[in-house]
Design an enzyme around this catalytic site. Structure first.
Site, mmCIF file in Angstrom:
data_model
loop_
_atom_site.group_PDB
_atom_site.id
_atom_site.type_symbol
_atom_site.label_atom_id
_atom_site.label_comp_id
_atom_site.label_asym_id
_atom_site.label_seq_id
_atom_site.Cartn_x
_atom_site.Cartn_y
_atom_site.Cartn_z
ATOM 1 N N VAL A 164 -39.181 55.245 -28.693
ATOM 2 C CA VAL A 164 -38.310 54.875 -29.317
ATOM 3 C C VAL A 164 -37.707 55.834 -31.072
ATOM 4 C CG1 VAL A 164 -36.040 53.749 -29.897
ATOM 5 C CG2 VAL A 164 -38.013 53.425 -27.944
ATOM 6 N N CYS A 165 -36.863 56.778 -30.660
ATOM 7 C CA CYS A 165 -36.604 56.850 -32.456
ATOM 8 C C CYS A 165 -37.382 58.601 -32.644
ATOM 9 C CB CYS A 165 -35.646 56.023 -33.666
ATOM 10 S SG CYS A 165 -35.392 56.735 -34.707
ATOM 11 N N THR A 166 -37.988 58.479 -34.311
ATOM 12 C CA THR A 166 -39.204 59.015 -34.742
ATOM 13 C C THR A 166 -40.441 58.400 -33.893
ATOM 14 O OG1 THR A 166 -39.286 57.834 -36.495
ATOM 15 C CG2 THR A 166 -37.701 59.612 -36.524
ATOM 16 N N GLY A 167 -40.366 57.547 -33.052
ATOM 17 C CA GLY A 167 -41.815 57.525 -32.675
ATOM 18 C C GLY A 167 -42.116 58.282 -31.528
ATOM 19 N N THR B 236 -35.905 63.052 -30.237
ATOM 20 C CA THR B 236 -36.114 61.812 -30.703
ATOM 21 C C THR B 236 -34.846 61.728 -31.779
ATOM 22 O OG1 THR B 236 -37.204 61.723 -33.147
ATOM 23 C CG2 THR B 236 -36.682 63.979 -32.757
#
Length: 321
Positions: A107-110, A127
């Site tokens: 999720v996102c910057t993961g 991302t």
């Protein structure tokens, strides 16, 4: 019913919504499908099993340590400021253990953590829009797609910023348990089960730069407000009091896209909103949005969204709640 374990990885400076958004979706789906120990078993873990502090100051107590976690069905790696300089042990754990899961989700910057572990090499991924350039520069083996809200590539699924993690989680629930369960969860969370993965992170107006010169800014606004109008380069140039050639060059220079591509995206977005939110027939919508015929609108949808208007309505029309 097959029970799927969902493991959410925790670390300091994680974004709390990246954690709780998908967890609420999977927990709600488990309850809809027969109790919290039914379809999903949701667990959280940090490196040492210790409490972590999120980027917003919220303290999270995990269920245990990553080193003690059994291989899950789905591993979820959230984002947040903590992904910029992660603990090397976390990267090592992901590299060794994440491939054992049937699904690897960020999720996102993961996505930065997955890329750092080499798990995105040769794969398509996305991302948060503000991190796409960094992901592409730092990990050239990753095929970064900056526009979609989420991307599925084999067993790997990556999503854009924050709320896109909810969209991705709903899509996974729909895949596992069917549309009715996913729709029930979406209604409970007061979100729509309708955003396709290839929907852009931004509208045409936000994804394109705002022109510096007033006449071109006015043209951008006029296009948005009049999708059914004559939006040819010649007509727009005349409205801007420029020659067609000068207008086309200036528009692309200041907005980063051609007039034709900008018009195409505005019209698709206008049609998409009407299909999602109204019951107007597709012929009327095609005229309202400047296509003229349903066939022209169908071709535009296939090119931009990968699905036709009728199928789009079937999947993403917002029902009365």
């Amino acid at each position: 019913m097959t029970q799927r374990t969902v493991l959410v990885v925790l670390f300091d400076d994680v974004q709390s919504l990246d954690v709780t958004g998908p967890m609420e979706v999977f927990t709600g789906a488990a309850q809809c499908a027969g109790g919290t120990d039914g379809a999903y078993r949701i667990r959280t873990a940090s490196l040492d099993g210790r409490q972590v502090r999120t980027s917003s100051g919220l303290n999270l107590l995990p269920d245990g340590a990553l080193t003690d976690a059994a291989p899950p069905h789905t591993v979820i790696v959230p984002g947040g400021p903590g992904t910029r300089a992660p603990d090397p042990r976390l990267i090592d754990w992901l590299r060794e253990n994440a491939p054992r899961a049937e699904r690897i989700v960020s999720v996102c910057t993961g996505a930065l953590l997955l890329a750092g572990a080499g798990l995105l090499d040769g794969h398509r991924a996305t991302t948060h829009w503000a991190t796409c350039d960094l992901l592409a520069r730092k990990y050239p083996a990753v095929q970064v797609e900056p526009d979609p809200i989420f991307v599925r590539d084999g067993k790997i699924a990556t999503s854009a910023g924050v709320t896109a993690g909810i969209d991705l989680a709903l899509a996974l629930v729909e895949e596992d348990l069917g549309r009715e369960v996913a729709l029930t969860v979406a209604r409970h969370l007061v979100v729509f089960l309708r955003r396709p993965g290839n929907q852009a992170q931004f509208s045409a107006q936000l994804s394109a730069q705002t022109a510096r010169r007033e006449p071109l800014r006015e043209i951008q606004q006029w296009i948005t407000e009049h999708p059914a109008g004559d939006l040819s380069v010649e007509a727009l140039a005349e409205r801007a009091s420029l020659s067609p050639r000068h207008f086309a060059r200036a528009f692309q220079s200041e907005t980063g896209t051609t007039p034709g591509r900008y018009v195409e995206r505005v019209r698709v977005e206008a049609a998409r909103r009407l299909i999602e939110d109204t019951t107007e027939d597709l012929t009327r919508i095609s005229r309202t949005c400047g296509y003229g015929t349903p066939e022209a609108m169908r071709r535009a949808f296939l090119k931009t969204l990968g699905t036709g208007p009728a199928e789009y309505r079937r999947r993403f029309h917002a029902p009365a709640v």
